[in-house]
Design an enzyme around this catalytic site. Structure first.
Site, mmCIF file in Angstrom:
data_model
loop_
_atom_site.group_PDB
_atom_site.id
_atom_site.type_symbol
_atom_site.label_atom_id
_atom_site.label_comp_id
_atom_site.label_asym_id
_atom_site.label_seq_id
_atom_site.Cartn_x
_atom_site.Cartn_y
_atom_site.Cartn_z
ATOM 1 N N SER A 141 2.051 -9.952 10.784
ATOM 2 C CA SER A 141 2.198 -8.504 10.620
ATOM 3 C C SER A 141 2.567 -7.836 11.946
ATOM 4 O O SER A 141 3.664 -8.049 12.436
ATOM 5 C CB SER A 141 0.935 -7.923 9.978
ATOM 6 O OG SER A 141 1.265 -6.684 9.414
ATOM 7 N N HIS A 144 -2.744 -10.158 2.642
ATOM 8 C CA HIS A 144 -1.981 -9.876 3.857
ATOM 9 C C HIS A 144 -2.402 -10.779 5.026
ATOM 10 O O HIS A 144 -1.667 -10.934 5.972
ATOM 11 C CB HIS A 144 -2.202 -8.394 4.202
ATOM 12 C CG HIS A 144 -1.336 -7.884 5.304
ATOM 13 N ND1 HIS A 144 0.038 -7.899 5.238
ATOM 14 C CD2 HIS A 144 -1.640 -7.313 6.501
ATOM 15 C CE1 HIS A 144 0.537 -7.362 6.349
ATOM 16 N NE2 HIS A 144 -0.463 -7.010 7.137
ATOM 17 N N ASP A 174 -0.482 -10.366 -1.336
ATOM 18 C CA ASP A 174 -0.318 -9.390 -0.240
ATOM 19 C C ASP A 174 0.216 -8.072 -0.803
ATOM 20 O O ASP A 174 1.290 -8.041 -1.406
ATOM 21 C CB ASP A 174 0.662 -9.961 0.802
ATOM 22 C CG ASP A 174 0.790 -9.089 2.050
ATOM 23 O OD1 ASP A 174 0.413 -7.903 1.997
ATOM 24 O OD2 ASP A 174 1.274 -9.605 3.073
HETATM 25 C C1 MLT Z 1 -1.077 -5.557 10.472
HETATM 26 O O1 MLT Z 1 -1.700 -6.275 9.666
HETATM 27 O O2 MLT Z 1 -0.846 -5.940 11.626
HETATM 28 C C2 MLT Z 1 -0.667 -4.191 10.011
HETATM 29 O O3 MLT Z 1 -0.671 -4.141 8.611
HETATM 30 C C3 MLT Z 1 0.668 -3.835 10.563
HETATM 31 C C4 MLT Z 1 1.089 -2.448 10.170
HETATM 32 O O4 MLT Z 1 0.238 -1.559 10.049
HETATM 33 O O5 MLT Z 1 2.315 -2.239 10.016
#
Ligand code: MLT
Length: 260
Positions: free
Chosen positions: A86, A236, A208
């Site tokens: 992410s 996720h 996710d």
């Molecule tokens: C993450 O898991 O790093 C976040 O979801 C990234 C984001 O907020 O775009």
């Protein structure tokens, strides 16, 4: 900036960049599962974990420079396999764009190449204000926690959710705000995808809801040398939620890469 990091295992180097607002602790199962055959370097990105959390906006380029500085400090000049989840993927894109000779292969996990929409950027600013005003990570943790995990983890592995809650709640508000504001400024990386020439593994949790499989499939399809693996029973945080399946995919990729 000098980052805190762990450096474990022996063999070719693999660098893992965590998501927001987490830390290298999320890679525990990867360090034990992959570290038997590879050297796994996992930094805490600025504002996270044990790394400093200065005032200001943390652009993905600054975070990327920090990671490259850590590699320099470790005397790792050879190209490494770079994995990012992410936000860690956004940082990996910056390293790929600006230091391509440092990258031997890419592992993109539950991430996206597009920039924020104006609405998402506004929402990040509101969250940054809320954590700074309340001097607490709570508003962001409460908002993100139910969406970070897949339904299987939420229903069957409450302990995994709780242990990440603790990690997220320890995040310094300045670090959270700096990363939120930096993510809002990140560029659209889609134009570079067709030029990525290193072998790439793209992972996504089948459950996710933040970067859903359909979107991640498009990302994988735009990178010439990419292989997509959908991780079952995971959201996720696929490598954290289903480390067995994620580690198998990662190890297979690493072995194929080094057999070339
Ligand atoms: C993450 O898991 O790093 C976040 O979801 C990234 C984001 O907020 O775009």
């Amino acid at each position: 900036m000098r980052l805190a990091y762990s450096d474990e295992g022996n063999g070719r180097p693999v660098v893992l960049l965590h998501g927001f607002p987490l830390s290298r602790a999320m890679w525990h199962e990867q360090i034990s599962g992959i570290g038997s055959s590879y050297r796994v370097i996992a930094p805490d990105l600025r504002g996270h974990g044990d790394s400093p959390a200065p005032d200001g906006v943390y652009t993905m380029d600054e975070m990327a420079d920090d990671v490259v500085e850590s590699l320099d400090e470790l005397n790792i000049a050879e190209p490494t396999v770079l994995g990012g989840l992410s936000m860690g993927g956004y940082v990996a894109f910056s390293i790929m764009a600006r230091y391509p000779n440092r990258v031997r292969g890419l592992i993109l996990m539950d991430t996206r190449a597009s920039a924020d929409t104006p609405e998402v950027a506004r929402d990040r600013e509101a969250s940054a204000q809320a954590v700074l005003d309340g001097d607490s990570a709570r508003p962001v943790v409460e908002k993100m926690l139910p969406r970070l995990f897949g339904r299987t983890t939420l229903e069957e592995h409450a302990e995994r959710v709780e242990s990440l809650r603790g990690l997220m709640e320890q995040s310094p508000p300045r670090g959270i705000a700096g990363a939120l504001r930096g993510m809002a400024l990140r560029p659209d990386r889609r134009p570079m995808l067709a030029q990525i020439s290193v072998p790439t593994l793209v992972l996504v949790g089948e459950e996710d809801v933040i970067t859903p499989p359909d979107e991640v499939k498009v990302l994988a399809g735009a990178i010439p040398n990419a292989r997509l693996v959908v991780i079952p029973k995971a959201g996720h945080l696929a490598p954290y939620e289903n480390p067995g399946a994620a580690n198998s995919a990662i190890l297979e990729f690493l072995q194929s890469l080094h057999a070339r």
